[in-house]
Scaffold this active site. Structure first.
Site, PDB file in Angstrom:
ATOM      1  N   ARG A 112       0.824  -1.236   0.000  1.00 11.65           N
ATOM      2  CA  ARG A 112       0.000   0.000   0.000  1.00 11.65           C
ATOM      3  C   ARG A 112       0.849   1.273   0.000  1.00 11.65           C
ATOM      4  O   ARG A 112       0.487   2.282   0.602  1.00 11.65           O
ATOM      5  CB  ARG A 112      -0.965   0.041   1.188  1.00 11.65           C
ATOM      6  CG  ARG A 112      -1.940  -1.081   1.242  1.00 11.65           C
ATOM      7  CD  ARG A 112      -2.886  -1.153   0.043  1.00 11.65           C
ATOM      8  NE  ARG A 112      -3.513  -2.438   0.055  1.00 11.65           N
ATOM      9  CZ  ARG A 112      -3.051  -3.487  -0.657  1.00 11.65           C
ATOM     10  NH1 ARG A 112      -2.013  -3.365  -1.463  1.00 11.65           N
ATOM     11  NH2 ARG A 112      -3.658  -4.640  -0.589  1.00 11.65           N
ATOM     12  N   SER A 148     -10.240   0.400   4.082  1.00 14.64           N
ATOM     13  CA  SER A 148      -9.477   0.076   5.298  1.00 14.64           C
ATOM     14  C   SER A 148      -8.864   1.335   5.880  1.00 14.64           C
ATOM     15  O   SER A 148      -8.204   2.102   5.190  1.00 14.64           O
ATOM     16  CB  SER A 148      -8.351  -0.916   4.978  1.00 14.64           C
ATOM     17  OG  SER A 148      -8.918  -2.139   4.585  1.00 14.64           O
ATOM     18  N   GLU A 204      -3.791   3.638   7.079  1.00 17.40           N
ATOM     19  CA  GLU A 204      -3.715   3.471   5.624  1.00 17.40           C
ATOM     20  C   GLU A 204      -4.383   4.679   4.954  1.00 17.40           C
ATOM     21  O   GLU A 204      -3.947   5.157   3.912  1.00 17.40           O
ATOM     22  CB  GLU A 204      -4.416   2.179   5.193  1.00 17.40           C
ATOM     23  CG  GLU A 204      -4.383   1.972   3.676  1.00 17.40           C
ATOM     24  CD  GLU A 204      -4.873   0.608   3.249  1.00 17.40           C
ATOM     25  OE1 GLU A 204      -4.491  -0.391   3.893  1.00 17.40           O
ATOM     26  OE2 GLU A 204      -5.643   0.534   2.275  1.00 17.40           O
TER      27      GLU A 204
HETATM   28  C1  LIG Z   1     -15.475   0.538  -0.136  1.00 18.01           C
HETATM   29  C2  LIG Z   1     -13.975   0.660  -0.329  1.00 18.01           C
HETATM   30  C3  LIG Z   1     -13.206  -0.468  -0.538  1.00 18.01           C
HETATM   31  C4  LIG Z   1     -11.826  -0.357  -0.718  1.00 18.01           C
HETATM   32  N1  LIG Z   1     -11.106  -1.503  -0.943  1.00 18.01           N
HETATM   33  C5  LIG Z   1      -9.775  -1.415  -1.152  1.00 18.01           C
HETATM   34  C6  LIG Z   1      -9.007  -2.604  -1.426  1.00 18.01           C
HETATM   35  O1  LIG Z   1      -9.510  -3.721  -1.479  1.00 18.01           O
HETATM   36  N2  LIG Z   1      -7.673  -2.445  -1.645  1.00 18.01           N
HETATM   37  C7  LIG Z   1      -7.063  -1.217  -1.604  1.00 18.01           C
HETATM   38  O2  LIG Z   1      -5.848  -1.149  -1.848  1.00 18.01           O
HETATM   39  N3  LIG Z   1      -7.774  -0.087  -1.354  1.00 18.01           N
HETATM   40  C8  LIG Z   1      -9.101  -0.149  -1.127  1.00 18.01           C
HETATM   41  N4  LIG Z   1      -9.816   0.987  -0.864  1.00 18.01           N
HETATM   42  C9  LIG Z   1      -9.110   2.283  -0.716  1.00 18.01           C
HETATM   43  C10 LIG Z   1      -9.040   3.129  -1.999  1.00 18.01           C
HETATM   44  O3  LIG Z   1     -10.115   2.814  -2.861  1.00 18.01           O
HETATM   45  C11 LIG Z   1      -7.715   2.968  -2.737  1.00 18.01           C
HETATM   46  O4  LIG Z   1      -6.622   3.365  -1.934  1.00 18.01           O
HETATM   47  C12 LIG Z   1      -7.683   3.755  -4.051  1.00 18.01           C
HETATM   48  O5  LIG Z   1      -6.559   3.369  -4.791  1.00 18.01           O
HETATM   49  C13 LIG Z   1      -7.646   5.279  -3.847  1.00 18.01           C
HETATM   50  O6  LIG Z   1      -7.827   5.904  -5.121  1.00 18.01           O
HETATM   51  P1  LIG Z   1      -8.422   7.368  -5.274  1.00 18.01           P
HETATM   52  O7  LIG Z   1      -8.340   7.742  -6.708  1.00 18.01           O
HETATM   53  O8  LIG Z   1      -9.756   7.452  -4.649  1.00 18.01           O
HETATM   54  O9  LIG Z   1      -7.339   8.207  -4.454  1.00 18.01           O
HETATM   55  P2  LIG Z   1      -7.619   9.325  -3.347  1.00 18.01           P
HETATM   56  O10 LIG Z   1      -8.287   8.697  -2.186  1.00 18.01           O
HETATM   57  O11 LIG Z   1      -8.231  10.515  -3.950  1.00 18.01           O
HETATM   58  O12 LIG Z   1      -6.111   9.670  -2.948  1.00 18.01           O
HETATM   59  C14 LIG Z   1      -5.343   8.718  -2.232  1.00 18.01           C
HETATM   60  C15 LIG Z   1      -3.875   9.179  -2.278  1.00 18.01           C
HETATM   61  O13 LIG Z   1      -3.398   9.076  -3.612  1.00 18.01           O
HETATM   62  C16 LIG Z   1      -2.885  10.340  -4.056  1.00 18.01           C
HETATM   63  N5  LIG Z   1      -3.177  10.455  -5.486  1.00 18.01           N
HETATM   64  C17 LIG Z   1      -4.385  10.374  -6.094  1.00 18.01           C
HETATM   65  N6  LIG Z   1      -4.238  10.523  -7.423  1.00 18.01           N
HETATM   66  C18 LIG Z   1      -2.919  10.716  -7.655  1.00 18.01           C
HETATM   67  C19 LIG Z   1      -2.138  10.944  -8.818  1.00 18.01           C
HETATM   68  N7  LIG Z   1      -2.675  10.974 -10.053  1.00 18.01           N
HETATM   69  N8  LIG Z   1      -0.800  11.112  -8.675  1.00 18.01           N
HETATM   70  C20 LIG Z   1      -0.210  11.065  -7.458  1.00 18.01           C
HETATM   71  N9  LIG Z   1      -0.895  10.847  -6.314  1.00 18.01           N
HETATM   72  C21 LIG Z   1      -2.233  10.672  -6.422  1.00 18.01           C
HETATM   73  C22 LIG Z   1      -3.617  11.383  -3.213  1.00 18.01           C
HETATM   74  O14 LIG Z   1      -2.863  12.587  -3.120  1.00 18.01           O
HETATM   75  C23 LIG Z   1      -3.709  10.648  -1.874  1.00 18.01           C
HETATM   76  O15 LIG Z   1      -2.497  10.747  -1.150  1.00 18.01           O
HETATM   77  C24 LIG Z   1     -11.196   0.905  -0.665  1.00 18.01           C
HETATM   78  C25 LIG Z   1     -11.981   2.062  -0.465  1.00 18.01           C
HETATM   79  C26 LIG Z   1     -13.353   1.940  -0.290  1.00 18.01           C
HETATM   80  C27 LIG Z   1     -14.180   3.194  -0.085  1.00 18.01           C
END
Ligand SMILES: Cc1cc2nc3c(=O)[nH]c(=O)nc-3n(C[C@H](O)[C@H](O)[C@H](O)COP(=O)(O)OP(=O)(O)OC[C@H]3O[C@@H](n4cnc5c(N)ncnc54)[C@H](O)[C@@H]3O)c2cc1C
Length: 312
Positions: free
Chosen positions: A173, A223, A293
């Protein structure tokens, strides 16, 4: 000319003052962003970054906010969304090129339908390609790192680099994008040919399993805690009898110990107070210190400090 007019004159796209971040996070928490911008193109994104530098504003890039906790007081700076500038993707055989702002879920479904395996490892993970790269999103089936060939990254000084999988320094992660400021513009992913009906069945099974085990009916951020080595954070939280406990409208999900749900009007203060309570109780009972996380918009060090000394 005001600062914001300065941004308008150099960047095409959407800019909003005081945009509520609550509507840009799946946990539905957070105050206003001083400036929220959706640049129209990569050139506009670079112009926005240069503007932030010129006006000495901090900046953050967000995806779908599915792993994000935003302060109640909001963010004094520029919050960038890639949903227009980096929203394209294309396939060349089993190589997938995808922009950082592309939503993961339709990409997972589309590649599975085309009989291309690789992204099913992140099936059910909400978010964008950029967020998944930054977080090295994954499941027990695999993680983003398994399919990445390279990532194109915009650095704060405006340079663009191409980081190989090794240079991305992926870990559990985590990735180099959590250590250094940079924006994942796009990436090339290596998929494998596979049977489409097997892939689709796998996606359906895993979606059903998530519905059974995760509180998807309420706002959450996935998480909250990283799993400690050799154990599961959710198991520890439940064994510490923290399932169901509340602070304001933030609750440790009765369905899954590693999820915090928003019962309606939870604030970031509620979420942090609840996290602090859970962490202290797990540490008291089992001697294991949990680490977040979920990403705090102001940085993980600041979050750790808040968890040690929660306000109020
Ligand atoms: C119901 C649910 C289930 C989930 N299940 C999982 C799972 O099974 N496994 C898992 O790993 N995660 C899971 N997650 C967490 C989450 O979905 C992941 O971490 C996902 O990858 C975050 O993506 P995001 O675009 O929403 O990023 P955001 O939440 O918007 O940002 C997360 C981080 O990434 C950075 N970021 C975003 N875009 C960029 C970019 N283009 N360049 C550089 N940095 C960037 C942001 O600055 C921030 O630090 C879950 C979340 C939910 C709500």
């Amino acid at each position: 000319m005001t600062d914001l007019e300065g941004l308008h004159s150099v960047m095409r796209g959407v800019t909003r003052l005081g945009e509520p971040l609550v509507s840009h996070t799946t946990l539905r928490v957070g105050g206003p962003a001083e400036v929220y911008a959706v640049p129209a193109s990569e050139a506009d994104l670079r112009a926005a970054l240069a503007w932030a530098h010129r006006t000495a504003r901090p900046w953050r890039v967000i995806g779908l906010g599915s792993n994000l906790l935003c302060p109640d007081a909001g963010y004094m700076g520029l919050v960038l969304s890639l949903e227009q500038a980096c929203a394209a993707w294309r396939l060349d055989g089993n190589r997938l090129w995808a922009g950082g702002g592309v939503h993961l879920a339709p990409l997972v479904a589309r590649t599975a339908r085309l009989g291309l395996s690789g992204l099913e490892a992140v099936a059910g993970v909400p978010g964008t390609v950029g967020g998944a790269l930054a977080m090295n999103a994954g499941t027990p089936k695999g993680e983003m790192a398994d399919v990445v060939r390279w990532v194109r990254v915009l650095l704060p000084d405006g340079r663009i680099c191409r980081w190989s999988r090794a240079e991305m320094r992926f870990g559990y992660r985590t990735s180099r994008l959590q250590e250094e400021d940079g924006i994942a513009l796009d990436a090339e992913l290596q998929l494998r040919h596979a049977d489409a009906s097997d892939l689709l069945r796998d996606l359906r099974d895993r979606a059903a399993q998530r519905r059974r085990t995760q509180p998807l009916e309420l706002p959450n951020a996935g998480s909250i805690w990283r799993n400690p080595p050799g154990d599961y954070a959710g198991r520890l939280v439940e064994a510490a009898a923290c399932r169901g406990i509340r602070r304001g409208d933030a609750q440790v999900s009765p369905k899954h110990g590693n999820f915090i749900v928003n019962l309606g009007r939870a604030t970031a203060g509620d979420v942090i107070a609840l996290m602090a309570e859970v962490r202290a109780e797990v540490e008291r009972r089992f001697g294991v210190r949990l680490h977040a996380e979920i990403r705090w918009l102001l940085g993980q060090e600041a979050l750790e400090a808040l968890l040690d000394h929660p306000p109020g």
